[in-house]
Motif scaffolding. Structure first.
Motif: not given
Length: 823
Positions: A7-11, A296-300, A302-305
């Motif tokens: 999803p574009h939230f984690f693009s 960068s997207s992976l950090i986002g 992980i933060c969301f999780a």
């Protein structure tokens, strides 16, 4: 070909959106207070306006050509194009709005010059000035029209982009691939496996090389930082409850702030750890742009999780019942205590796997298989949690069926969840992988958004209710504004506004996958700054806020000044308390009208328009509100002329009592039985009013006693006068007196008078005098004649004693709270 992306939230293009949900209110404030830099640039001259308009025209033309072309634009590109179109529309509106005052000024100067008379010529300087103004006016008018045209074209382009995105989403969701249950699908996946493994090893090798290139000293420092972050998180989690219980005021705010602290801690800890690890991999800068974007997207993700896990633990609070936000039974909270962690792990697995397939550029079959598997895993996880919750709820209902009742809305939500999960699984199995994956991810997204919305609404409500639960300070600046009722109303209003903003943000987040992302919606909200035109009045949010501030400041200043008058200035004057109250009330009317007029002027509604509206409403006031206006004007006359004032004892139309308050429309009169009568102000102006305390505040106590003719007149006079003098309520000045009115039917008629401090005391003092006189007369063996000629009265003090007249035989009046005022 189906394109499978996260999803574009984690693009990759917008990695910051991984932190969007936990920062809802911050983003709203930032977006409402700031706009793109180009929007706020002033239009200095015509050349600058031409440059900006040319740039906007090129930008809009590029968007239109891209939409008309045959290129297959992905969703991220379309989203960016829509944002650019909305920004261009807002920029064009800004240019038109900035040029409009200049154009109006030029046209006004042209109107001042006028046109030359027929057959005459202007002076050379006037002709040159008129020519220059004509050229400037034409150029500015053309620029304004062009800016407005570009704004319309940009808005139309944004609508075309939205239509293209919706059509693309429908087409992508409606496409069907080979089912994962078919053997051909797995044969193709097996064929792509070597190439995918090779690319995956290349990604792992690149990350390994980057890790080995980082010095050991740097890794040591980063690992020390990771240990410090984990240690601080463990310490904070242990002492969080104690800190919240000791530092936060008592009330519901403790539990909501504790839940927010748990959420922030769960969000920050894995995010900081992931950021430190990514910093170690980027230490030497040897990563490619694609791999760096993946990190960068992976950090986002992980933060969301972490945010998801913290949200679940904060809402459930399985080990602390009194700190639980959700109204859940203990057994159900314990049954679901592991679900948030499991769900967050699945979130990381799902979106990280998809990001890996995009980075290594996996084949179509691999992308389809990965999306199908991760969607099945997510659907299974949600179904597992829902099944455990339903089973526990049924057991609790069987144990206590009278207390636990399943609400209708909860049943409907459960049925919809099961239908959505079934649709997702069936779509995945039959080959509609995009549709099934979309449903599974949207279910998870809705769960997270709804949970976050509930937490934020509870937090906002608890913060606002803290205002209502706080008692007013003893030295409050404005006692009217500090009353509990006013504070409760303000708290409820602020709570409603805050929760409405949170719900609006939640709706924006839920609509984001369908073409209305938060950024785009914020840009739409930003266009509201241009205002809404209703006739000739333009209503702008900024002007409304300014008017509200002026109104609040005006009434607060008015309250402060009234308090200063009441407590500081007026007590130093010779005005009595009633006059002080009247003066403060009249000043409050005038100050309130001025504050409202200034607020309307700040909102853009001039005083001349207010006068026009007032004149237009005068006809309606004359017919429908005549009595109201009459009473209002009468109230002003009462406050100005003061025929009656607060504290006076008046008699009007059979109503007799003390004036307690003179309001805008009516006056409150308190009777002797403590009841209150509301009398219209016009009654005091148009009818006869008896004001007992207007000229003299003293009260008269008068007793007429018939004694036998054989009574010693001097002895009787001395006895009655002694009774008056010995009474402590009778004033020494004027002195009491006893007169012999005459002889009536063989009886001596004694008329005794005395004065008290207020007419309200006359009745009680007269009763005490009667008791005392009866005792004295009985002790002196002075019989009292038949009481048919005895008159007891209490009147306000008069300049001279009233004439004595014969009184017809009548029984003594019965005691009443308010004595009669006639002799």
């Amino acid at each position: 070909m189906i394109s499978f992306r996260t999803p574009h939230f984690f693009s990759a293009r917008q990695p910051w959106r991984g932190w969007l949900l936990p920062l809802l209110l911050s983003l709203l404030l930032a977006c409402s207070l700031s706009t793109p830099a180009a929007w706020g640039q002033p239009v200095d001259d015509a050349a600058t306006a031409d440059q900006r308009l040319d740039g906007l025209r090129k930008q809009i033309t590029t968007i239109q050509k891209a939409l008309d072309g045959d290129a297959d634009l992905d969703d991220a590109t379309l989203s960016q194009m829509r944002a650019d179109a909305l920004a261009a529309s807002a920029e064009a509106d800004k240019v038109a709005e900035a040029l409009a005052p200049t154009l109006a000024s030029v046209q006004a100067r042209l109107a001042e010059l006028g046109k030359p008379a027929a057959g005459t010529k202007d002076a050379p300087d006037v002709a040159a000035q008129r020519s220059q103004l004509d050229r400037t006016s034409s150029a500015l008018d053309a620029q304004v029209k062009l800016a407005r045209l570009l704004a319309v074209e940009a808005t139309q382009a944004s609508e075309q982009v939205s239509t293209a995105r919706r059509a693309q989403l429908q087409a992508r969701l409606g496409e069907r691939t080979a089912s994962i249950l078919a053997g051909s699908f797995w044969n193709q996946l097996h064929a792509e496996l070597p190439q995918n493994l090779q690319r995956l090893r290349a990604l792992g090798q690149e990350l390994g090389n980057a890790a080995r290139a980082t010095p050991w000293s740097a890794w040591g420092g980063l690992l020390a930082g990771i240990v410090a972050v984990i240690g601080a998180s463990v310490w904070a989690s242990r002492y969080l409850l104690v800190i919240t219980a000791t530092r936060v005021p008592h009330g519901r705010l403790r539990r909501s702030l504790h839940a927010l602290a748990v959420l922030v801690l769960a969000l920050a800890t894995p995010g900081l750890v992931a950021e430190l690890l990514a910093m170690g991999l980027r230490w030497e800068g040897g990563l490619s742009e694609k791999t760096s974007t993946f990190l960068s997207s992976l950090i986002g993700i992980i933060c969301f999780a972490g945010f998801t896990a913290g949200l679940g633990h904060a809402l459930l609070s399985p080990w602390r019942v009194s700190w639980r936000l959700l109204p859940l039974p203990d057994a159900l909270a314990h049954r679901l205590r592991h679900f948030p962690s499991m769900f967050s792990f699945i979130v990381v697995l799902v979106w990280a796997t998809e990001r890996v397939t995009i980075v290594i550029n996996a084949g179509l079959s691999t992308a389809v298989a990965v999306n199908c598997i991760v969607a099945l895993v997510m659907s299974t996880t949600i179904a597992y949690g829902l099944m455990r919750a339903e089973r526990c709820w049924r057991q609790l209902r069987e144990a206590d069926p009278a207390t636990l009742v399943t609400p209708l809305w909860l049943r409907c939500v459960t049925v919809l969840l099961w239908l959505a999960l079934a649709s997702s699984v069936i779509s995945l199995l039959v080959g509609y992988v995009a549709f099934g994956s979309f449903i599974a991810k949207q279910i998870a997204w809705v769960i997270v958004v709804v949970g976050s919305t509930y937490l934020l609404t509870v937090l906002v409500d608890d913060i606002c209710m803290l205002l209502a639960s706080t008692p007013p300070p003893p030295d409050a600046v404005n006692p009217v504004l500090a009353t509990p009722k006013a504070r409760d109303q303000a708290a409820v209003l602020l709570s409603g506004i805050g929760r409405a903003i949170v719900v609006l943000l939640a709706l924006m987040l839920l609509l984001a996958p369908f073409g209305e992302g938060p950024g785009e919606l914020f840009q739409r909200v930003g266009k509201l700054q241009d205002g809404l035109a209703i006739g000739e009045v333009a209503i702008r949010p900024g002007a409304l806020i300014q008017a509200l501030l002026v109104l609040v400041v005006g009434f607060v200043a008015l309250g402060l000044f009234k308090r200063w008058l009441q407590n500081s200035y007026l007590p130093t004057t010779n005005l009595d308390s009633g006059m002080q109250v009247s003066f403060i009330t009249l000043f409050g009317y005038i100050g309130g009208v001025l504050a409202v007029a200034l607020a309307l002027s700040a909102a853009g509604i001039g005083l001349e328009r207010i006068a026009w509206v007032a004149s237009a409403l005068s006809v309606g006031i004359g017919f429908g509100l005549q009595a109201v206006v009459q009473n209002f004007v009468s109230g002003l006359i009462l406050l100005a002329e003061r025929p009656v004032k607060v504290g006076d004892w008046v008699s009007l139309g059979g109503v007799e009592g003390d004036i307690r308050r003179i309001n805008v429309r009516a006056t409150e009169i308190q009777l002797g039985d403590r009841s209150t009568v509301i009398v219209p102000n016009s009654e005091f102006i148009t009818k006869t009013v008896r004001n007992v305390t207007l000229a003299n505040p003293l009260g008269l106590v008068q007793l007429k006693l018939p004694l036998p003719l054989s009574t010693d007149a001097d002895e009787a006079r001395a006895l009655i006068l002694a009774a008056f003098v010995d009474n402590h309520d009778i004033l020494d000045t004027p002195a009491p007196s006893v007169q012999l009115d005459g002889i009536d039917n063989g009886y001596l008629m004694f008329n005794a008078t005395g004065y008290v401090g207020s007419p309200r005391l006359s009745y009680g003092v007269r009763s005490n005098l009667l008791f005392d006189l009866l005792k004295r007369l009985h002790a002196a063996n002075m019989p009292i004649s038949k009481p048919s000629t005895m008159v007891l009265s209490s009147l306000p003090a008069q300049p001279e004693a009233p004439p004595i007249s014969a009184v017809a035989a009548a029984p003594a009046p019965a005691p009443a709270p308010v004595p009669p005022l006639t002799s």
